[in-house]
Design a protein around this motif. Structure first.
Motif, PDB file in Angstrom:
ATOM      1  N   ALA A  49       5.455 100.721  16.651  1.00  0.00           N
ATOM      2  CA  ALA A  49       6.184 100.145  15.514  1.00  0.00           C
ATOM      3  C   ALA A  49       7.413  99.406  16.028  1.00  0.00           C
ATOM      4  O   ALA A  49       8.029  99.813  17.012  1.00  0.00           O
ATOM      5  CB  ALA A  49       6.598 101.244  14.538  1.00  0.00           C
ATOM      6  N   ALA A  50       7.746  98.311  15.358  1.00  0.00           N
ATOM      7  CA  ALA A  50       8.926  97.518  15.722  1.00  0.00           C
ATOM      8  C   ALA A  50       9.431  96.799  14.484  1.00  0.00           C
ATOM      9  O   ALA A  50       8.691  96.625  13.507  1.00  0.00           O
ATOM     10  CB  ALA A  50       8.582  96.517  16.815  1.00  0.00           C
ATOM     11  N   ASN A  51      10.703  96.400  14.513  1.00  0.00           N
ATOM     12  CA  ASN A  51      11.213  95.589  13.405  1.00  0.00           C
ATOM     13  C   ASN A  51      12.095  94.464  13.923  1.00  0.00           C
ATOM     14  O   ASN A  51      12.611  94.526  15.041  1.00  0.00           O
ATOM     15  CB  ASN A  51      11.973  96.451  12.383  1.00  0.00           C
ATOM     16  N   PHE A  52      12.224  93.427  13.114  1.00  0.00           N
ATOM     17  CA  PHE A  52      13.133  92.326  13.426  1.00  0.00           C
ATOM     18  C   PHE A  52      13.638  91.734  12.118  1.00  0.00           C
ATOM     19  O   PHE A  52      13.006  91.867  11.069  1.00  0.00           O
ATOM     20  CB  PHE A  52      12.442  91.243  14.274  1.00  0.00           C
ATOM     21  N   ASN A  93      15.177 105.515  12.954  1.00  0.00           N
ATOM     22  CA  ASN A  93      14.575 106.187  11.796  1.00  0.00           C
ATOM     23  C   ASN A  93      13.320 106.983  12.118  1.00  0.00           C
ATOM     24  O   ASN A  93      12.692 107.550  11.229  1.00  0.00           O
ATOM     25  CB  ASN A  93      14.256 105.174  10.696  1.00  0.00           C
ATOM     26  N   VAL A  94      12.945 107.042  13.396  1.00  0.00           N
ATOM     27  CA  VAL A  94      11.723 107.759  13.786  1.00  0.00           C
ATOM     28  C   VAL A  94      11.867 109.258  13.505  1.00  0.00           C
ATOM     29  O   VAL A  94      12.870 109.875  13.862  1.00  0.00           O
ATOM     30  CB  VAL A  94      11.413 107.548  15.282  1.00  0.00           C
ATOM     31  N   LYS A  95      10.845 109.836  12.867  1.00  0.00           N
ATOM     32  CA  LYS A  95      10.819 111.288  12.619  1.00  0.00           C
ATOM     33  C   LYS A  95       9.849 112.015  13.536  1.00  0.00           C
ATOM     34  O   LYS A  95       9.930 113.236  13.699  1.00  0.00           O
ATOM     35  CB  LYS A  95      10.460 111.555  11.155  1.00  0.00           C
ATOM     36  N   TYR A 114       5.903 108.146  13.195  1.00  0.00           N
ATOM     37  CA  TYR A 114       6.129 108.669  11.844  1.00  0.00           C
ATOM     38  C   TYR A 114       7.557 108.384  11.388  1.00  0.00           C
ATOM     39  O   TYR A 114       8.503 108.585  12.140  1.00  0.00           O
ATOM     40  CB  TYR A 114       5.879 110.189  11.819  1.00  0.00           C
ATOM     41  N   TYR A 115       7.682 107.932  10.132  1.00  0.00           N
ATOM     42  CA  TYR A 115       8.988 107.644   9.539  1.00  0.00           C
ATOM     43  C   TYR A 115       9.174 108.456   8.258  1.00  0.00           C
ATOM     44  O   TYR A 115       8.217 108.882   7.639  1.00  0.00           O
ATOM     45  CB  TYR A 115       9.107 106.157   9.229  1.00  0.00           C
TER      46      TYR A 115
END
Length: 245
Positions: A62-65, A105-107, A244-245
């Motif tokens: 997972a990644a975000n931008f 935010n990783v759980k 997992y988030y």
């Protein structure tokens, strides 16, 4: 400004890992950022859920931008998979709240490790599994997995040097499945230290092969001495399955 989350699958065989190294095009991050720049005309740094080692793979990284682009998500998805190399695939593009952060935010995470356990090696799985021809005791390996489950200080099962950060992690489950000559190990936990899964795997295999005794796990938890654990198995058998988030 939009916050875009990507779910990414990749075969890490050709790459030096996730994290961009300077301007290196031999990293997953570098390849994806290059396509984002082409797509948005913006210089953007993507944030991954965590690093994967050189040669390791992912089914659900997972990644975000963040971007000012107004391109629709389905158009982004098509653009990524048109211009990325065939061994990197974006599986999903999602719009997220502004504060979403792929790393912070990783759980929890799930990893898989594959071991080809047969006197004869495999031609087809050699870049996606670790060849370990020795006879393995499944009961001993299962007992080792059970000892590792729970909340522990895993400093002795990591490649970390001295750190002020906590090395305590919780492993929720470790399972083993055999299909023919292929052993599939699954690790689920709230987080994993640098090379932790690979060192745990080396320890489990050496216990299964009779090279280490089961009590070594308790000793490593107590002493935190990395040298007492098993070898660091190769990265090419490792897959990041899900974040997992």
């Amino acid at each position: 400004m939009r916050n875009i989350k990507l779910t990414i699958e990749y075969d890490g065989k050709r790459y030096l890992g996730w994290q961009r190294l300077g301007d290196s095009e031999k990293t997953i991050q570098g390849k994806i950022e290059s396509v984002i720049e082409q797509m948005t005309n913006e210089k953007i740094e993507i944030i991954g859920s965590g690093r994967t080692d050189a040669g390791a793979h992912a089914k659900g990284q997972a990644a975000n931008f963040k971007t000012n682009s107004e391109m629709a998500r389905n158009e982004m998805l098509a653009f990524f998979n048109r211009y990325l190399p065939g061994d990197i695939v974006v599986k999903k593009v999602e719009e997220m709240p502004e504060r979403f952060h792929a790393r912070y935010n990783v759980k929890g995470k799930q990893y898989s490790y594959y071991v080809w356990n047969d006197p004869i090696p495999t031609a087809f799985e050699r870049y996606h599994s670790f060849y370990f021809p020795q006879t393995l005791d499944m009961d001993k390996m299962t007992a080792a997995c059970e000892k590792l489950i729970g909340k522990h200080d895993f400093a002795g099962f990591s490649a970390l040097k001295k750190t002020k950060k906590s090395t305590t992690r919780t492993i929720d489950d470790i399972s083993i499945e055999r299909e023919g000559s292929m052993l599939h190990f699954t690790f689920v936990g709230d987080g994993f230290l640098h090379k932790m899964v690979r060192i745990l795997m080396g320890t489990i295999l050496e216990i299964g092969a009779g090279k280490l005794e089961l009590i070594v796990i308790d000793e490593i938890f107590e002493t935190k001495v990395r040298e007492n654990a098993g070898e660091t198995v190769p990265a090419h058998g490792l897959f990041l399955d899900e974040v997992y988030y």
